[in-house]
Design a protein around this motif. Sequence first.
Motif, PDB file in Angstrom:
ATOM      1  N   PHE A  26       0.808  -1.225   0.000  1.00  0.00           N
ATOM      2  CA  PHE A  26       0.000   0.000   0.000  1.00  0.00           C
ATOM      3  C   PHE A  26       0.848   1.284   0.000  1.00  0.00           C
ATOM      4  N   SER A  64     -11.465   3.960  -0.797  1.00  0.00           N
ATOM      5  CA  SER A  64     -10.833   3.488  -2.031  1.00  0.00           C
ATOM      6  C   SER A  64     -11.553   4.036  -3.253  1.00  0.00           C
ATOM      7  N   ARG A 117      -7.425   7.968  -5.485  1.00  0.00           N
ATOM      8  CA  ARG A 117      -6.832   7.567  -6.747  1.00  0.00           C
ATOM      9  C   ARG A 117      -6.254   6.162  -6.645  1.00  0.00           C
ATOM     10  N   PRO A 118      -6.457   5.343  -7.684  1.00  0.00           N
ATOM     11  CA  PRO A 118      -5.876   3.996  -7.640  1.00  0.00           C
ATOM     12  C   PRO A 118      -4.351   4.069  -7.648  1.00  0.00           C
ATOM     13  N   GLN A 119      -3.717   2.986  -7.181  1.00  0.00           N
ATOM     14  CA  GLN A 119      -2.261   2.953  -7.179  1.00  0.00           C
ATOM     15  C   GLN A 119      -1.726   2.723  -8.583  1.00  0.00           C
ATOM     16  N   ARG A 128      -7.760  -2.514  -6.267  1.00  0.00           N
ATOM     17  CA  ARG A 128      -8.287  -1.159  -6.212  1.00  0.00           C
ATOM     18  C   ARG A 128      -8.190  -0.555  -4.806  1.00  0.00           C
ATOM     19  N   THR A 147      -6.684   1.118  -1.634  1.00  0.00           N
ATOM     20  CA  THR A 147      -5.550   2.043  -1.560  1.00  0.00           C
ATOM     21  C   THR A 147      -5.028   2.188  -0.135  1.00  0.00           C
TER      22      THR A 147
END
Lengths: 65, 490
Positions: free
Chosen positions: B117, B473, B477-479, B422, B424
Amino acid sequence: MKKRNLVIFYFALLLAGFLWPGMLIANRVEPFVLGLPFLMFWFVLLIVIQAVSLLLLYWAEFRRK
Amino acid sequence: MADWVVIASVMLVYLAIVMVIGLLSTRGREHSVDEYVNAGRDLGFFTTYFLLGAAIFSAFAFLGGPGWAYGKGAATLFILGYCATGLWLFWLFGPQVMQLGHRYNYSTQAEFLSDRFESRWLSVLVAVVSIMAFIPYMTLQMKGCGYVVSTLTNQRIPFELGALLSYGVVLAYVFFGGLRGVAWTNVFQGSFMIALAWFLGIYIPLKIHGGFEPMFRKIAEARPDFLLIGREGSMMTHQAFSSALLVSFLGFSCWPHFFMRLYNIRSERVLKKILVGYPLFAIFLVPVLLVGFAGIGYVDLESKGMDADAILPYMIQSMGLPALVIGLFGAGTLAASMSTQDTITHAAATIFVKDFYAKLVRRDLNDKEVMWWIRIAVIVFGAISYLFAVLGGESLVDLLLGAYGSIVQLLPLVLSAVYVRRATGPAVMAGLAGGVTTNYLIHFQVVPSSYALGIHAGLWGLGINIGLIVLVSMVGRPQDPRHLARFDLD
């Protein structure tokens, strides 16, 4: 993948045997089995079934290799 | 020779054997952090099986477990239930965590989570949650040792000295032997206490009641609902029993000292072999509970002003057993306590240094320094627990029970890390913080317990936890997919 879901479902069912409402069918003292009150015997029985099930799962997974 | 001398000698001989095994176990091994923390990531079936098994056979097995059977009847079945099912989830996510652990040399749960993460603060948070759960756990083990040694020697050896002895022995082999020392002592301590538990569990009920069935019949005649759950005269409601079992099932594999073993095991095959054999430990516990049931009708501890947890030592002492057997029982209780205390001390020290100190204060530690800091932490955590044990702290049991509900909050993080791309960093931090807070608020009744409907605080925490992870999440913003690709499995 389908087989995996089936396995998860089977073990969830075994777990449910310990929990309300699944354990209600065994929530009584009589009959005594192996000297244990029925509810306690039920827990021991489920544990043995679980161990055997895991063993079968292990065999199914590693026999091929 | 006076009885107490024999009893004390048996326990001392036992302590000496454990110490020797612990110290000899690392001979011929290299001195490295990986060896000290992970036993070279090469532990086989036998050692890991006992390492995981001995960790649940804590002081609770010989003191609390029988105490529950004696005082709460069928509620004690909860212990069998979670012990049998507790490691199932390893079958699901264990192989993945193992693979990533070998790939990136993780040693702790937080190292994996914070890497996945991308959050240093997550590591710190997980470390704090873990150590808050560990300290009361260790303290209770030391209290168990002190209590048993002082009771069985009729206070000739005081509580403080008994607890100090166990602290000293554990300290010695954890300090010098690391995980391998812990593993080999646990093989010895585990087999010893299982043998003892079966002997006592069969001998005592037969001797007092002439068999299991007559014993249970007597109990059932006097209090028909005592051996059941959720009836009027039962000691536990359905909500309480089932939700506590569920929380333990879900949380068991997330206790850091269990989770960390995934990094030490040689192969997936060995892991699964252990999981097949693990429910047997629940069966091993059955006789211990039988002794507790045997105490019903034999003695009324309450009228003597004694705690239910004293049932097993009380019976052992009052049955006219030879001093040698009493001494062996004392050694068995020490085995149960110490084989939990050592694993947790080792895990707590490792987590403190790797996940807290090295992430927050000194980010430039080299391997050698890490090892020495862990050893220092072993001494310090032991000392803190010893102080708590000696200075009292009755609320410790309560603190430990509360800790179960906070450890289970790690499960959504582990599952997200393995399965949900998805999810985060900020989301899982919010989830963990929210879940742990909810749990403690309900557990310590800051939120009136009537609001919780008799359901375990950990389950409410889990609801908040999962809700927060999903919500945050979705907003965040997604990783980076390139980062996530590092966690693809072979």
